[in-house]
Design a protein around this motif. Structure first.
Motif, PDB file in Angstrom:
ATOM      1  N   ALA A 163     -18.471 -42.424  18.481  1.00 37.08           N
ATOM      2  CA  ALA A 163     -18.651 -43.462  17.419  1.00 37.08           C
ATOM      3  C   ALA A 163     -19.950 -44.044  17.829  1.00 37.08           C
ATOM      4  O   ALA A 163     -20.087 -45.286  17.941  1.00 37.08           O
ATOM      5  CB  ALA A 163     -17.411 -44.677  17.474  1.00 37.08           C
ATOM      6  N   LYS A 164     -20.983 -43.329  18.012  1.00 36.07           N
ATOM      7  CA  LYS A 164     -22.393 -43.760  18.321  1.00 36.07           C
ATOM      8  C   LYS A 164     -22.666 -44.224  19.786  1.00 36.07           C
ATOM      9  O   LYS A 164     -23.728 -44.664  20.149  1.00 36.07           O
ATOM     10  CB  LYS A 164     -23.060 -44.760  17.248  1.00 36.07           C
ATOM     11  CG  LYS A 164     -22.849 -44.078  15.821  1.00 36.07           C
ATOM     12  CD  LYS A 164     -23.863 -44.860  14.831  1.00 36.07           C
ATOM     13  CE  LYS A 164     -23.697 -44.040  13.563  1.00 36.07           C
ATOM     14  NZ  LYS A 164     -24.582 -44.930  12.581  1.00 36.07           N
ATOM     15  N   ALA A 165     -21.621 -44.569  20.524  1.00 33.88           N
ATOM     16  CA  ALA A 165     -21.777 -44.946  21.988  1.00 33.88           C
ATOM     17  C   ALA A 165     -21.908 -43.693  22.828  1.00 33.88           C
ATOM     18  O   ALA A 165     -21.214 -42.689  22.654  1.00 33.88           O
ATOM     19  CB  ALA A 165     -20.598 -45.973  22.271  1.00 33.88           C
ATOM     20  N   SER A 166     -22.868 -43.679  23.815  1.00 31.58           N
ATOM     21  CA  SER A 166     -23.054 -42.699  24.677  1.00 31.58           C
ATOM     22  C   SER A 166     -21.823 -42.749  25.643  1.00 31.58           C
ATOM     23  O   SER A 166     -21.596 -43.522  26.335  1.00 31.58           O
ATOM     24  CB  SER A 166     -24.271 -42.859  25.486  1.00 31.58           C
ATOM     25  OG  SER A 166     -25.324 -42.820  24.505  1.00 31.58           O
ATOM     26  N   VAL A 167     -21.299 -41.594  25.828  1.00 26.50           N
ATOM     27  CA  VAL A 167     -20.002 -41.582  26.501  1.00 26.50           C
ATOM     28  C   VAL A 167     -20.168 -39.924  27.698  1.00 26.50           C
ATOM     29  O   VAL A 167     -20.732 -39.107  27.235  1.00 26.50           O
ATOM     30  CB  VAL A 167     -18.717 -41.447  25.671  1.00 26.50           C
ATOM     31  CG1 VAL A 167     -18.724 -42.511  25.072  1.00 26.50           C
ATOM     32  CG2 VAL A 167     -18.813 -40.261  24.792  1.00 26.50           C
ATOM     33  N   LEU A 168     -19.584 -40.240  28.353  1.00 24.42           N
ATOM     34  CA  LEU A 168     -19.079 -38.955  29.427  1.00 24.42           C
ATOM     35  C   LEU A 168     -17.442 -38.754  28.981  1.00 24.42           C
ATOM     36  O   LEU A 168     -16.842 -39.449  29.593  1.00 24.42           O
ATOM     37  CB  LEU A 168     -19.536 -39.206  30.812  1.00 24.42           C
ATOM     38  CG  LEU A 168     -19.160 -38.078  31.687  1.00 24.42           C
ATOM     39  CD1 LEU A 168     -19.649 -36.697  31.474  1.00 24.42           C
ATOM     40  CD2 LEU A 168     -19.621 -38.714  33.342  1.00 24.42           C
ATOM     41  N   ILE A 169     -17.211 -37.817  28.628  1.00 30.37           N
ATOM     42  CA  ILE A 169     -15.696 -37.249  28.651  1.00 30.37           C
ATOM     43  C   ILE A 169     -15.357 -36.213  29.427  1.00 30.37           C
ATOM     44  O   ILE A 169     -16.177 -34.897  29.213  1.00 30.37           O
ATOM     45  CB  ILE A 169     -15.351 -37.216  27.128  1.00 30.37           C
ATOM     46  CG1 ILE A 169     -15.650 -38.445  26.244  1.00 30.37           C
ATOM     47  CG2 ILE A 169     -13.955 -36.662  27.012  1.00 30.37           C
ATOM     48  CD1 ILE A 169     -15.297 -38.355  24.714  1.00 30.37           C
ATOM     49  N   GLY A 170     -14.226 -36.141  30.183  1.00 32.86           N
ATOM     50  CA  GLY A 170     -13.941 -35.054  30.994  1.00 32.86           C
ATOM     51  C   GLY A 170     -12.637 -34.563  30.595  1.00 32.86           C
ATOM     52  O   GLY A 170     -11.696 -35.500  30.437  1.00 32.86           O
ATOM     53  N   CYS A 171     -12.184 -33.375  30.771  1.00 29.15           N
ATOM     54  CA  CYS A 171     -10.796 -33.165  30.751  1.00 29.15           C
ATOM     55  C   CYS A 171     -10.150 -32.892  32.130  1.00 29.15           C
ATOM     56  O   CYS A 171     -10.873 -32.009  32.910  1.00 29.15           O
ATOM     57  CB  CYS A 171     -10.640 -31.805  29.707  1.00 29.15           C
ATOM     58  SG  CYS A 171      -8.559 -31.428  29.669  1.00 29.15           S
ATOM     59  N   ILE A 172      -9.460 -33.895  32.598  1.00 26.98           N
ATOM     60  CA  ILE A 172      -8.960 -33.775  34.345  1.00 26.98           C
ATOM     61  C   ILE A 172      -7.760 -33.040  34.202  1.00 26.98           C
ATOM     62  O   ILE A 172      -7.448 -32.909  35.636  1.00 26.98           O
ATOM     63  CB  ILE A 172      -9.309 -35.129  34.625  1.00 26.98           C
ATOM     64  CG1 ILE A 172      -8.418 -36.109  33.972  1.00 26.98           C
ATOM     65  CG2 ILE A 172     -10.750 -35.386  34.935  1.00 26.98           C
ATOM     66  CD1 ILE A 172      -8.426 -37.402  34.673  1.00 26.98           C
ATOM     67  N   GLU A 173      -6.723 -32.776  33.367  1.00 30.33           N
ATOM     68  CA  GLU A 173      -5.500 -32.433  33.650  1.00 30.33           C
ATOM     69  C   GLU A 173      -4.957 -31.377  32.371  1.00 30.33           C
ATOM     70  O   GLU A 173      -5.456 -31.498  31.366  1.00 30.33           O
ATOM     71  CB  GLU A 173      -4.349 -33.490  33.900  1.00 30.33           C
ATOM     72  CG  GLU A 173      -4.396 -34.017  35.186  1.00 30.33           C
ATOM     73  CD  GLU A 173      -3.428 -35.152  35.119  1.00 30.33           C
ATOM     74  OE1 GLU A 173      -2.542 -35.112  34.530  1.00 30.33           O
ATOM     75  OE2 GLU A 173      -3.870 -36.201  35.813  1.00 30.33           O
ATOM     76  N   GLN A 174      -4.117 -30.579  33.190  1.00 31.76           N
ATOM     77  CA  GLN A 174      -3.734 -29.462  32.224  1.00 31.76           C
ATOM     78  C   GLN A 174      -2.959 -30.273  30.954  1.00 31.76           C
ATOM     79  O   GLN A 174      -2.843 -29.812  29.770  1.00 31.76           O
ATOM     80  CB  GLN A 174      -2.639 -28.673  32.910  1.00 31.76           C
ATOM     81  CG  GLN A 174      -2.258 -27.180  32.461  1.00 31.76           C
ATOM     82  CD  GLN A 174      -3.830 -26.366  32.651  1.00 31.76           C
ATOM     83  OE1 GLN A 174      -4.273 -26.462  33.571  1.00 31.76           O
ATOM     84  NE2 GLN A 174      -4.091 -25.670  31.440  1.00 31.76           N
ATOM     85  N   SER A 175      -2.361 -31.419  31.389  1.00 28.97           N
ATOM     86  CA  SER A 175      -1.600 -32.405  30.323  1.00 28.97           C
ATOM     87  C   SER A 175      -2.448 -32.985  29.392  1.00 28.97           C
ATOM     88  O   SER A 175      -1.962 -34.089  28.752  1.00 28.97           O
ATOM     89  CB  SER A 175      -0.445 -32.912  31.074  1.00 28.97           C
ATOM     90  OG  SER A 175      -1.313 -33.824  31.975  1.00 28.97           O
ATOM     91  N   ARG A 176      -3.601 -32.334  29.092  1.00 28.05           N
ATOM     92  CA  ARG A 176      -4.458 -33.206  28.154  1.00 28.05           C
ATOM     93  C   ARG A 176      -4.831 -34.680  28.336  1.00 28.05           C
ATOM     94  O   ARG A 176      -4.591 -35.507  27.682  1.00 28.05           O
ATOM     95  CB  ARG A 176      -4.088 -32.949  26.645  1.00 28.05           C
ATOM     96  CG  ARG A 176      -3.539 -31.587  26.237  1.00 28.05           C
ATOM     97  CD  ARG A 176      -4.569 -30.825  26.476  1.00 28.05           C
ATOM     98  NE  ARG A 176      -5.918 -30.707  25.672  1.00 28.05           N
ATOM     99  CZ  ARG A 176      -7.028 -30.130  26.149  1.00 28.05           C
ATOM    100  NH1 ARG A 176      -7.117 -29.702  27.099  1.00 28.05           N
ATOM    101  NH2 ARG A 176      -7.765 -30.444  24.970  1.00 28.05           N
ATOM    102  N   THR A 177      -5.101 -34.821  29.889  1.00 29.72           N
ATOM    103  CA  THR A 177      -5.572 -36.013  29.982  1.00 29.72           C
ATOM    104  C   THR A 177      -6.956 -36.144  30.148  1.00 29.72           C
ATOM    105  O   THR A 177      -7.582 -35.220  30.881  1.00 29.72           O
ATOM    106  CB  THR A 177      -4.780 -36.580  31.668  1.00 29.72           C
ATOM    107  OG1 THR A 177      -3.404 -36.479  31.413  1.00 29.72           O
ATOM    108  CG2 THR A 177      -5.331 -37.845  31.798  1.00 29.72           C
TER     109      THR A 177
END
Lengths: 93, 199
Positions: B156-170
């Motif tokens: 949504a136009k904000a700079s972000v860092l996103i990581g998938c950290i768990e098998q359970s979609r966290t």
């Protein structure tokens, strides 16, 4: 969506990038020795070709690295993109 | 730990303004974390001495594959070919930057504690990908964005860092502090049909 390939992050949307102008323009070694015309040529004049163009891009919302792209200014087709360290070799992808 | 050494997310007002969560479908659980240490680390990963020093302090190796996150005691995000973000919730993590600095003193590197500048969210629940996919060009589908993957992009136009950290979609979502309130409000709005609960 226009995709640009970052040499590190792969294909990402154009909105993540910032354009850095024509590539391969180096600052004159001895600015004092230049005439006004040469200096303004360095500062302001760009080639603006119709067709193949080498340009600088910055992956601003990603890894924030600069790299070069060879893009066709008519079709927008990107021939290759490569790290600045590889600019003198033909090995970019 | 004294109060002054705590690292608060600063979104208490946002949390208080939350309407009662929709109990019939609380599809997404969002947590805004306090006391998280963020250390920006730069150096040459081809330098064996640098790697040894980092491993000695963190107990885990730096990820050198682009857009991956090493998930052990700390989460180490790849940010660039010579740049990483270390995210730690350990009790002794406020001293992490100093420990790294001391160990890497004579090695070409840079260590910066940026905990005060970033806010960490964790998002879990079945429909998290759907919400993130609404306003990000990265494909968060389980088949492509797996645990250990991360991406820096725009949400949504904000700079972000996103990581998938768990098998359970966290997912871990890291944003600049000044964008945290905006991103939290955007999430609340975007996820309203799935039911979202902030804690």
């Amino acid at each position: 969506m226009f995709l640009i390939q970052c040499p590190w992050c792969g294909n990402r949307a154009e909105t993540e990038y910032r354009y850095g102008g024509e590539a391969g323009i180096s600052r004159p070694k001895d600015p004092d020795a230049l005439s006004d015309a040469e200096w303004s040529d360095y500062l302001f004049y760009r080639s603006n070709p119709r067709g193949a163009h080498k340009e600088l891009w910055n992956h601003a919302q990603g890894c924030r690295r600069w790299f070069e792209v060879e893009r066709d200014t008519v079709s927008y087709k990107i021939a290759r993109s490569y790290k600045l360290a590889d600019r003198n070799s033909e090995s970019g992808s | 730990m004294s109060d002054s050494s705590r690292r608060l997310h600063g979104l208490e007002f946002f949390l208080r303004s939350q309407q009662r969560p929709d109990t019939k479908a609380s599809g997404i659980h969002a947590r805004i974390l306090d006391d998280v240490t963020h250390v920006n680390l730069r150096g040459n990963s081809n330098d064996a001495e640098f790697n040894r020093g980092v491993e000695k302090v963190l107990g885990q190796a730096l990820p050198v594959e682009p857009n991956t996150v090493s998930i052990r005691e700390s989460h180490i995000y790849w940010l660039g070919p010579d740049e990483w973000l270390v995210v730690s919730k350990a009790a002794d993590s406020p001293g992490l930057a100093t420990r790294l600095e001391n160990t890497l003193r004579n090695i070409h590197s840079s260590v910066n504690d940026i905990s005060g500048g970033q806010v960490t969210f964790t998002l879990s629940g079945e429909n998290v990908e759907r919400v993130l996919n609404k306003a990000c060009t990265i494909d968060f589908d389980a088949g492509t964005f797996k645990p250990g993957h991360c991406a820096q992009s725009g949400l949504a136009k904000a700079s972000v860092l996103i990581g998938c950290i768990e098998q359970s979609r966290t997912f871990e979502l890291i944003v600049r502090r000044s964008f945290a309130d905006y991103v939290a409000r955007w999430l609340r709005h975007a996820a309203r049909h799935h039911g979202i609960e902030f804690r």
